[in-house]
Design a protein around this motif. Structure first.
Motif, PDB file in Angstrom:
ATOM      1  N   ALA A   6       0.834  -1.206   0.000  1.00 49.54           N
ATOM      2  CA  ALA A   6       0.000   0.000   0.000  1.00 49.54           C
ATOM      3  C   ALA A   6       0.867   1.254   0.000  1.00 49.54           C
ATOM      4  O   ALA A   6       0.537   2.258  -0.646  1.00 49.54           O
ATOM      5  CB  ALA A   6      -0.936  -0.007   1.212  1.00 49.54           C
ATOM      6  N   ALA A   7       1.987   1.203   0.726  1.00 48.29           N
ATOM      7  CA  ALA A   7       2.894   2.355   0.764  1.00 48.29           C
ATOM      8  C   ALA A   7       3.513   2.595  -0.610  1.00 48.29           C
ATOM      9  O   ALA A   7       3.696   3.752  -1.023  1.00 48.29           O
ATOM     10  CB  ALA A   7       3.987   2.112   1.806  1.00 48.29           C
ATOM     11  N   VAL A   8       3.822   1.527  -1.338  1.00 46.53           N
ATOM     12  CA  VAL A   8       4.358   1.670  -2.701  1.00 46.53           C
ATOM     13  C   VAL A   8       3.332   2.323  -3.606  1.00 46.53           C
ATOM     14  O   VAL A   8       3.659   3.218  -4.406  1.00 46.53           O
ATOM     15  CB  VAL A   8       4.784   0.299  -3.267  1.00 46.53           C
ATOM     16  N   VAL A   9       2.072   1.905  -3.501  1.00 42.51           N
ATOM     17  CA  VAL A   9       1.001   2.502  -4.313  1.00 42.51           C
ATOM     18  C   VAL A   9       0.890   3.994  -4.019  1.00 42.51           C
ATOM     19  O   VAL A   9       0.771   4.823  -4.937  1.00 42.51           O
ATOM     20  CB  VAL A   9      -0.342   1.793  -4.063  1.00 42.51           C
ATOM     21  N   LEU A  10       0.914   4.366  -2.737  1.00 47.75           N
ATOM     22  CA  LEU A  10       0.835   5.784  -2.360  1.00 47.75           C
ATOM     23  C   LEU A  10       2.010   6.568  -2.930  1.00 47.75           C
ATOM     24  O   LEU A  10       1.839   7.667  -3.483  1.00 47.75           O
ATOM     25  CB  LEU A  10       0.796   5.913  -0.841  1.00 47.75           C
ATOM     26  N   CYS A  11       3.221   6.010  -2.826  1.00 47.35           N
ATOM     27  CA  CYS A  11       4.399   6.693  -3.363  1.00 47.35           C
ATOM     28  C   CYS A  11       4.315   6.834  -4.879  1.00 47.35           C
ATOM     29  O   CYS A  11       4.688   7.867  -5.439  1.00 47.35           O
ATOM     30  CB  CYS A  11       5.672   5.934  -2.973  1.00 47.35           C
ATOM     31  N   ARG A  12       3.836   5.784  -5.545  1.00 49.15           N
ATOM     32  CA  ARG A  12       3.677   5.850  -6.998  1.00 49.15           C
ATOM     33  C   ARG A  12       2.672   6.944  -7.378  1.00 49.15           C
ATOM     34  O   ARG A  12       2.880   7.674  -8.356  1.00 49.15           O
ATOM     35  CB  ARG A  12       3.213   4.491  -7.536  1.00 49.15           C
ATOM     36  N   LEU A  64      12.976   2.894  -2.664  1.00 45.57           N
ATOM     37  CA  LEU A  64      13.891   1.744  -2.719  1.00 45.57           C
ATOM     38  C   LEU A  64      13.700   0.824  -1.514  1.00 45.57           C
ATOM     39  O   LEU A  64      13.504  -0.394  -1.704  1.00 45.57           O
ATOM     40  CB  LEU A  64      15.341   2.206  -2.839  1.00 45.57           C
ATOM     41  N   PRO A  65      13.746   1.319  -0.282  1.00 49.81           N
ATOM     42  CA  PRO A  65      13.490   0.406   0.843  1.00 49.81           C
ATOM     43  C   PRO A  65      12.076  -0.177   0.827  1.00 49.81           C
ATOM     44  O   PRO A  65      11.884  -1.320   1.239  1.00 49.81           O
ATOM     45  CB  PRO A  65      13.717   1.280   2.087  1.00 49.81           C
ATOM     46  N   LEU A  66      11.110   0.576   0.320  1.00 47.01           N
ATOM     47  CA  LEU A  66       9.757   0.028   0.203  1.00 47.01           C
ATOM     48  C   LEU A  66       9.723  -1.129  -0.791  1.00 47.01           C
ATOM     49  O   LEU A  66       9.054  -2.148  -0.563  1.00 47.01           O
ATOM     50  CB  LEU A  66       8.770   1.118  -0.230  1.00 47.01           C
ATOM     51  N   ARG A  67      10.436  -0.984  -1.897  1.00 48.44           N
ATOM     52  CA  ARG A  67      10.531  -2.079  -2.869  1.00 48.44           C
ATOM     53  C   ARG A  67      11.203  -3.295  -2.238  1.00 48.44           C
ATOM     54  O   ARG A  67      10.811  -4.444  -2.486  1.00 48.44           O
ATOM     55  CB  ARG A  67      11.315  -1.627  -4.097  1.00 48.44           C
ATOM     56  N   ALA A  68      12.224  -3.052  -1.429  1.00 48.75           N
ATOM     57  CA  ALA A  68      12.891  -4.157  -0.745  1.00 48.75           C
ATOM     58  C   ALA A  68      11.921  -4.878   0.182  1.00 48.75           C
ATOM     59  O   ALA A  68      11.941  -6.112   0.296  1.00 48.75           O
ATOM     60  CB  ALA A  68      14.093  -3.633   0.040  1.00 48.75           C
TER      61      ALA A  68
END
Length: 295
Positions: A6-12, A64-68
């Motif tokens: 969900a955090a990745v979606v928000l960042c995107r 990057l850390p979120l992707r990790a």
């Protein structure tokens, strides 16, 4: 607690939205708006541009850390150096992040040149940042010549969409100047140029969108048991509404400016605001369904 996905979606969403706004706004101001008027509007937008650049730099740093975390086993991997380094150097996501980081750094440096050069610098660096997103979605999974064509298509789709959506903000700021004796002629010229360029941008958005759909799905998104195809269908409907509003602005409301200025201005502003609201919804959908499997 929010999940890494969900955090990745928000960042995107933040990254797409702000990059498109900066690219479209400053490409339009630096390329199509007369210099004096461009400096006037650009000056009014400078504080927002600086905030947007800060958002992009911060979002890029945490992605990057979120992707990790999403590739690994959860939040603990977001702060595990070995996992982060492995994602950075051993995955397509990491290599795409490297390109994005370079573009974000250039964007951060773009605040230093003089006013008009600053607009061009922000446009170029945000355009590069936007183009780098083509290496993080579904196009990045395609291989060979098809993969190369898919990524080029994605780049054209992102840049044309950003040129259309991002330019809507300065267009709103131009509207009141149509009644200003000092800037009326320049404002009208800038709107005509936006209209002409907008035809090209919208056409590219539609053509590349259709091509992207065919490359990913091989046809229309009719399998609504898959969330990706449901969201893509909603996106298509929203884009059709946006295109309808853009056509109404160009061929219904703009010709009325010479007859009933106030009413036409109000109609154009309302339609443009509606386009912006719909664009935000589209970006939210893209940020979400770009992270899930199409079928």
């Amino acid at each position: 607690m929010i999940t890494p996905e969900a955090a990745v979606v928000l960042c995107r969403f933040l990254l797409f939205g702000v990059a498109m706004l900066l690219w479209g706004t400053f490409a339009y101001l630096s390329a199509l708006v007369p210099a004096d008027l461009s400096e006037r509007i650009g000056g009014r937008l400078q504080i927002y541009a600086s905030f947007g650049i800060a958002v992009i730099v911060a979002t890029t740093a945490v992605l990057l850390p979120l992707r990790a975390a999403t590739i690994g086993e959860g939040w603990s991997d977001a702060i595990d150096p070995s996992t982060v380094v492995a994602v950075l150097f051993d995955t397509n996501v990491g290599r795409a992040w490297q390109a994005q980081a370079v573009a974000a750094a250039l964007l951060g440096l773009s605040v230093f040149p003089s006013a008009h050069r600053r607009q061009a610098a922000v446009a170029i660096s945000s355009g590069l940042l936007l183009a780098s997103q083509a290496f993080t979605g579904h196009a990045a999974t395609s291989q060979g010549g098809i993969g190369f064509a898919h990524r080029l298509n994605d780049i054209a789709h992102l840049l044309s969409g950003g040129a259309w959506i991002g330019a809507l903000l300065p267009v709103l700021l131009l509207m009141p100047l149509l009644s200003d004796t000092e800037f009326a002629s320049e404002a009208r010229l800038a709107l005509i140029r936006f209209s002409n360029a907008g035809h090209v941008a919208v056409a590219i958005v539609l053509l590349t969108g259709i091509a992207n759909m065919m490359l990913i799905l091989g046809g229309l998104p009719l399998e609504w048991s898959f969330p990706y195809q449901v969201m893509l269908s909603i996106k298509i409907v929203l884009v059709i509404i946006m295109v309808t509003l853009a056509i109404a602005n160009r061929y219904l409301f703009v010709p009325r400016l010479s007859h009933s200025m106030t009413q036409a201005q109000t109609a154009i502003i309302q339609a443009t605001l509606a386009e912006i609201v719909l664009a935000v919804a589209v970006l939210g959908l893209v940020a979400w369904f770009g992270t899930i499997e199409p079928n």
